[in-house]
Design a protein around this motif. Sequence first.
Motif, PDB file in Angstrom:
ATOM      1  N   MET A   1      37.174  28.881  53.178  1.00 50.47           N
ATOM      2  CA  MET A   1      36.713  29.004  51.805  1.00 50.47           C
ATOM      3  C   MET A   1      37.329  30.258  51.219  1.00 50.47           C
ATOM      4  SD  MET A   1      32.826  29.359  50.364  1.00 50.47           S
ATOM      5  CE  MET A   1      32.520  30.800  51.358  1.00 50.47           C
ATOM      6  N   ARG A   2      37.862  30.191  49.979  1.00 53.21           N
ATOM      7  CA  ARG A   2      38.440  31.334  49.304  1.00 53.21           C
ATOM      8  C   ARG A   2      37.698  31.610  48.005  1.00 53.21           C
ATOM      9  NH1 ARG A   2      45.061  31.166  49.591  1.00 53.21           N
ATOM     10  NH2 ARG A   2      45.252  31.483  51.841  1.00 53.21           N
ATOM     11  N   THR A   3      37.482  32.890  47.740  1.00 55.52           N
ATOM     12  CA  THR A   3      36.951  33.326  46.454  1.00 55.52           C
ATOM     13  C   THR A   3      37.968  34.262  45.860  1.00 55.52           C
ATOM     14  OG1 THR A   3      34.725  33.214  47.330  1.00 55.52           O
ATOM     15  CG2 THR A   3      35.033  34.483  45.301  1.00 55.52           C
ATOM     16  N   PHE A   4      38.288  34.097  44.575  1.00 50.67           N
ATOM     17  CA  PHE A   4      39.327  34.907  43.953  1.00 50.67           C
ATOM     18  C   PHE A   4      38.708  35.861  42.953  1.00 50.67           C
ATOM     19  CE2 PHE A   4      41.403  31.075  45.368  1.00 50.67           C
ATOM     20  CZ  PHE A   4      42.522  31.572  46.008  1.00 50.67           C
ATOM     21  N   LEU A   5      39.118  37.145  43.019  1.00 51.48           N
ATOM     22  CA  LEU A   5      38.657  38.159  42.081  1.00 51.48           C
ATOM     23  C   LEU A   5      39.864  38.737  41.365  1.00 51.48           C
ATOM     24  CD1 LEU A   5      36.056  40.089  44.258  1.00 51.48           C
ATOM     25  CD2 LEU A   5      35.727  38.039  42.902  1.00 51.48           C
TER      26      LEU A   5
ATOM     27  N   ARG B   1      41.102  39.507  51.665  1.00 50.19           N
ATOM     28  CA  ARG B   1      40.256  39.986  52.761  1.00 50.19           C
ATOM     29  C   ARG B   1      39.536  38.787  53.348  1.00 50.19           C
ATOM     30  NH1 ARG B   1      35.499  43.744  51.053  1.00 50.19           N
ATOM     31  NH2 ARG B   1      34.599  41.739  50.443  1.00 50.19           N
ATOM     32  N   SER B   2      39.617  38.644  54.683  1.00 49.51           N
ATOM     33  CA  SER B   2      38.972  37.528  55.368  1.00 49.51           C
ATOM     34  C   SER B   2      37.941  38.067  56.344  1.00 49.51           C
ATOM     35  CB  SER B   2      40.005  36.689  56.117  1.00 49.51           C
ATOM     36  OG  SER B   2      39.379  35.622  56.795  1.00 49.51           O
ATOM     37  N   VAL B   3      36.702  37.546  56.198  1.00 43.14           N
ATOM     38  CA  VAL B   3      35.615  37.961  57.084  1.00 43.14           C
ATOM     39  C   VAL B   3      34.898  36.707  57.551  1.00 43.14           C
ATOM     40  CG1 VAL B   3      33.551  39.373  57.349  1.00 43.14           C
ATOM     41  CG2 VAL B   3      35.339  40.091  55.748  1.00 43.14           C
ATOM     42  N   ASN B   4      35.007  36.410  58.842  1.00 45.47           N
ATOM     43  CA  ASN B   4      34.312  35.254  59.430  1.00 45.47           C
ATOM     44  C   ASN B   4      34.611  33.964  58.663  1.00 45.47           C
ATOM     45  OD1 ASN B   4      33.069  36.869  61.412  1.00 45.47           O
ATOM     46  ND2 ASN B   4      31.403  37.402  59.989  1.00 45.47           N
ATOM     47  N   GLY B   5      35.865  33.773  58.296  1.00 41.44           N
ATOM     48  CA  GLY B   5      36.282  32.542  57.635  1.00 41.44           C
ATOM     49  C   GLY B   5      36.115  32.546  56.133  1.00 41.44           C
ATOM     50  N   THR B   6      35.472  33.561  55.561  1.00 38.24           N
ATOM     51  CA  THR B   6      35.322  33.664  54.108  1.00 38.24           C
ATOM     52  C   THR B   6      36.383  34.608  53.566  1.00 38.24           C
ATOM     53  OG1 THR B   6      32.950  33.263  54.218  1.00 38.24           O
ATOM     54  CG2 THR B   6      33.783  34.324  52.225  1.00 38.24           C
ATOM     55  N   GLU B   7      37.164  34.105  52.626  1.00 41.53           N
ATOM     56  CA  GLU B   7      38.276  34.898  52.103  1.00 41.53           C
ATOM     57  C   GLU B   7      38.003  35.297  50.659  1.00 41.53           C
ATOM     58  OE1 GLU B   7      42.557  33.457  51.159  1.00 41.53           O
ATOM     59  OE2 GLU B   7      42.570  34.108  53.273  1.00 41.53           O
ATOM     60  N   THR B   8      38.247  36.565  50.349  1.00 43.01           N
ATOM     61  CA  THR B   8      38.111  37.088  48.994  1.00 43.01           C
ATOM     62  C   THR B   8      39.458  37.635  48.562  1.00 43.01           C
ATOM     63  OG1 THR B   8      35.840  37.738  49.537  1.00 43.01           O
ATOM     64  CG2 THR B   8      36.778  38.625  47.509  1.00 43.01           C
ATOM     65  N   ALA B   9      39.878  37.283  47.326  1.00 46.67           N
ATOM     66  CA  ALA B   9      41.186  37.712  46.825  1.00 46.67           C
ATOM     67  C   ALA B   9      41.012  38.727  45.705  1.00 46.67           C
ATOM     68  CB  ALA B   9      41.976  36.510  46.323  1.00 46.67           C
ATOM     69  N   TYR B  10      41.896  39.738  45.681  1.00 46.09           N
ATOM     70  CA  TYR B  10      41.899  40.781  44.657  1.00 46.09           C
ATOM     71  C   TYR B  10      43.315  40.885  44.092  1.00 46.09           C
ATOM     72  CZ  TYR B  10      37.778  42.081  47.400  1.00 46.09           C
ATOM     73  OH  TYR B  10      36.594  42.059  48.082  1.00 46.09           O
ATOM     74  N   THR B  11      43.428  40.992  42.779  1.00 46.97           N
ATOM     75  CA  THR B  11      44.744  41.132  42.160  1.00 46.97           C
ATOM     76  C   THR B  11      45.056  42.596  41.920  1.00 46.97           C
ATOM     77  OG1 THR B  11      43.907  40.996  39.907  1.00 46.97           O
ATOM     78  CG2 THR B  11      44.449  38.926  41.002  1.00 46.97           C
TER      79      THR B  11
ATOM     80  N   VAL C   1      38.186  53.846  39.604  1.00 46.57           N
ATOM     81  CA  VAL C   1      37.283  52.725  39.857  1.00 46.57           C
ATOM     82  C   VAL C   1      37.672  52.114  41.191  1.00 46.57           C
ATOM     83  CG1 VAL C   1      36.436  50.510  39.053  1.00 46.57           C
ATOM     84  CG2 VAL C   1      37.035  52.285  37.405  1.00 46.57           C
ATOM     85  N   PHE C   2      36.723  51.976  42.125  1.00 44.15           N
ATOM     86  CA  PHE C   2      37.030  51.530  43.470  1.00 44.15           C
ATOM     87  C   PHE C   2      36.465  50.131  43.686  1.00 44.15           C
ATOM     88  CE2 PHE C   2      38.658  55.548  44.465  1.00 44.15           C
ATOM     89  CZ  PHE C   2      37.864  56.462  43.787  1.00 44.15           C
ATOM     90  N   LEU C   3      37.297  49.251  44.288  1.00 46.26           N
ATOM     91  CA  LEU C   3      36.945  47.843  44.411  1.00 46.26           C
ATOM     92  C   LEU C   3      36.029  47.606  45.594  1.00 46.26           C
ATOM     93  CD1 LEU C   3      40.442  46.261  43.782  1.00 46.26           C
ATOM     94  CD2 LEU C   3      38.691  46.890  42.136  1.00 46.26           C
ATOM     95  N   THR C   4      35.066  46.753  45.411  1.00 47.84           N
ATOM     96  CA  THR C   4      34.227  46.298  46.512  1.00 47.84           C
ATOM     97  C   THR C   4      33.958  44.818  46.318  1.00 47.84           C
ATOM     98  OG1 THR C   4      32.052  46.544  45.513  1.00 47.84           O
ATOM     99  CG2 THR C   4      33.037  48.537  46.406  1.00 47.84           C
ATOM    100  N   ALA C   5      33.467  44.181  47.358  1.00 47.69           N
ATOM    101  CA  ALA C   5      33.176  42.758  47.282  1.00 47.69           C
ATOM    102  C   ALA C   5      31.985  42.460  46.393  1.00 47.69           C
ATOM    103  CB  ALA C   5      32.918  42.208  48.684  1.00 47.69           C
ATOM    104  N   ALA C   6      31.293  43.506  45.917  1.00 50.99           N
ATOM    105  CA  ALA C   6      30.128  43.276  45.077  1.00 50.99           C
ATOM    106  C   ALA C   6      30.502  42.941  43.640  1.00 50.99           C
ATOM    107  CB  ALA C   6      29.231  44.508  45.082  1.00 50.99           C
ATOM    108  N   VAL C   7      31.787  43.081  43.268  1.00 48.55           N
ATOM    109  CA  VAL C   7      32.212  42.782  41.909  1.00 48.55           C
ATOM    110  C   VAL C   7      32.148  41.273  41.683  1.00 48.55           C
ATOM    111  CG1 VAL C   7      34.114  42.991  40.280  1.00 48.55           C
ATOM    112  CG2 VAL C   7      33.703  44.789  41.949  1.00 48.55           C
ATOM    113  N   PRO C   8      31.655  40.815  40.524  1.00 50.80           N
ATOM    114  CA  PRO C   8      31.525  39.376  40.290  1.00 50.80           C
ATOM    115  C   PRO C   8      32.853  38.640  40.443  1.00 50.80           C
ATOM    116  CG  PRO C   8      30.374  40.632  38.618  1.00 50.80           C
ATOM    117  CD  PRO C   8      31.142  41.613  39.414  1.00 50.80           C
ATOM    118  N   ALA C   9      32.808  37.465  41.038  1.00 52.48           N
ATOM    119  CA  ALA C   9      34.023  36.698  41.305  1.00 52.48           C
ATOM    120  C   ALA C   9      34.469  35.940  40.058  1.00 52.48           C
ATOM    121  CB  ALA C   9      33.758  35.703  42.432  1.00 52.48           C
TER     122      ALA C   9
END
Length: 702
Positions: A1-5, A79-89, A16-24
């Motif tokens: 599963m991928r989520t794109f930010l 960033r991939s954590v336990n099969g969950t992927e988050t993308a940052y531009t 401004v520092f990026l974290t996974a808490a930013v809305p997708a």
Amino acid sequence: MRTFLRFATPMALSAVFLTAAVPATAVTGFTTSTQQAASVPSVPLGVRVKGTFTGIDLAWNLPADEGTVDGVTGFVVRRSVNGTETAYTVPRTAVTTFTWQDTERLPKATYSVAAVNADGEGPSSTPGPADTVPGATVADPTDAITVAHTVTTGGVSRTFLGQIAVQGATHVIPIAASGPTQQVDKAIAASADGRQVVFSQAKTSLWTVSAVVPHAQPVKILDGSSGITAKSWSPDGTRIAFEREQDGTSCVEVIGATGGAPIRVGCNLAAPSWLPDNQALIVKDQVTGKLQRVQAKAGGVVLTTYAGTELAQHPVASPNGLWIAYFKNTSVNVIPVGGGTPVPAYPFGTSGESISWARSNLLLVARRTESGSTLQQVPVNDGRPYVNAQLFDPPAGELVESAVWQGPRITIKPTAAAVGPNLSVPFDTTGLANPYVSCEFDGVKTAPCPASPFQKAGVAAGTHVLRVWAVEAGGRGTEAVRWLTVDTAVPSVRITGPTFDVTKLATARVTYSGTDNSGIGSYDVRWRIASTAANFGAYATIKSGTTASSVAIGVAAGYEYCVSVRARDIAGNLSAWTADKCFSRPSDDRRMGAAKGWVRAAHPAYYLGTATVTKAKSISVSQGVQAKRLFLIATKCVTCGSLNVYYNGKYVGVVNLYKATTEYQAVVPLPVPATFLTGSVLLTTRVTGKIYQIDGLAVRRT
């Protein structure tokens, strides 16, 4: 599963520092690797991932084919954590090396980077960090450097608490994305165990925070102060020394690491740094400009003044207690703690901002220009600094103000200011990976060192040095050093009260005092008791290990009490028991046998509310005793008569109860027996018409 930010701000310069808490949100305009056209860029080169305790520092270069395809316009970090992927531009900036940071420290996370041009997204790099091997997860850090870091944006500067990787860092990663660590003063200090850092805000409040736990909650330990600047954490972790600028001078104060009321060591002193005995500080004397060693207590006495240290700045004692490093002019100098000739060393730049130790290395923050700083490591061998290693150069518009090494290490737990000859010194290897521990005591090594605590019996009085090393399975080594003052002299102690032989009160307070060079730690108090006609029983404890200098005891009528005390100094040396201090409380007149003609009377003025009274001649009261000394409790008055005294039927003297003013419950000594008396005491009236009011009898076997 991928989520794109999507983020539009370049991370290389952003505050401004990026974290996974930013809305997708969906990443638009990019194609996946399966959709890419032949003209999309290739894999970015030199992908490097560095982990600190609080985040991830990612850097990479342009693809090799940049210039042969449409220009790269940006990048996608995944960033991939336990099969969950988050993308940052990450939009492209006018540089050849690109960076991104993650202020979250997630277990088992992997990272990859892909370049993007007008035709779409190219292939991603192999997931993984450069800290390990491609495809592996981010390694847990064993070291990091915590810094006070200033970022200037739009002419406004802000100093926050952050961390950088020890080698190859490109970013300062905030310890937390919000909270007190986002606005700090420039001077910081680390705890000896490498797990915490102390900082201040607006020079008025003092805080501690974990530097090895992401997003840890800071703890305020002092508020409402003023002028707080330089700080130093004691080697045993229990206290923090700090400088306060006020009223045109600077004072050095010490506070508990968990808070409390600070004590003032002295004024016209600056830049405190602890020595490994936890009892003394290296400071700068602002009157002479020289360095001094002073006691770390209220009104601390100057122990040493170091010649040749004029103009010294930012002094810091080495963890092994051998050296003092400091800035002077444009170089780093080192002088032995025991005194000697300073060794001028490495020239570092235009000015020195911060200096700290990590094992045998110095960590320096130097100002290169008004707007630029550099972080350097300088090895020190036998008191002589050697060639430096560049660790980190902040990007333009950013400054490192101060820096300390951070990370789990072996520590020696708190010890008393003085210890006894049989040592038991605990140490802690928590957080170290399967360490091999070795010890050295006064230059004699033991490897491997037995499990904590380090123990040694029969150590001579004086100062001794304990070193404990731990080498982890991966080869990382840490060291802890403690100076130990061994005290073998026992304290002296004396009883100061009570001073009476007899008391009519139901409570007596025993007071005592002790003296010792290292200080009294506690007292033990005991007693033994005898009744009027019986021997003493065995000693029994009243108080054990009390720090109080007095104790109140209940006393019963008709008993003698003998109290003794011993003292224990802070090193554990124990004195002998004092000689007994004895006193008795009288038995009531009702315990005495009375011949015909005596009357039992009651009145609040009498001892215990009763008395045996008469005006008749030649009648007696008596009581069986075991005694060395005796005291009659009776009324004295202008019309009171005299009594004949007999011991075991033998006349021994007269006691006169006359007194010009009436005194109830008077303590009247009886004649001292020629030998220890076991038998009877008999008191006989001598004159008719005189008043006799017998209240009780106090018996002393001592």
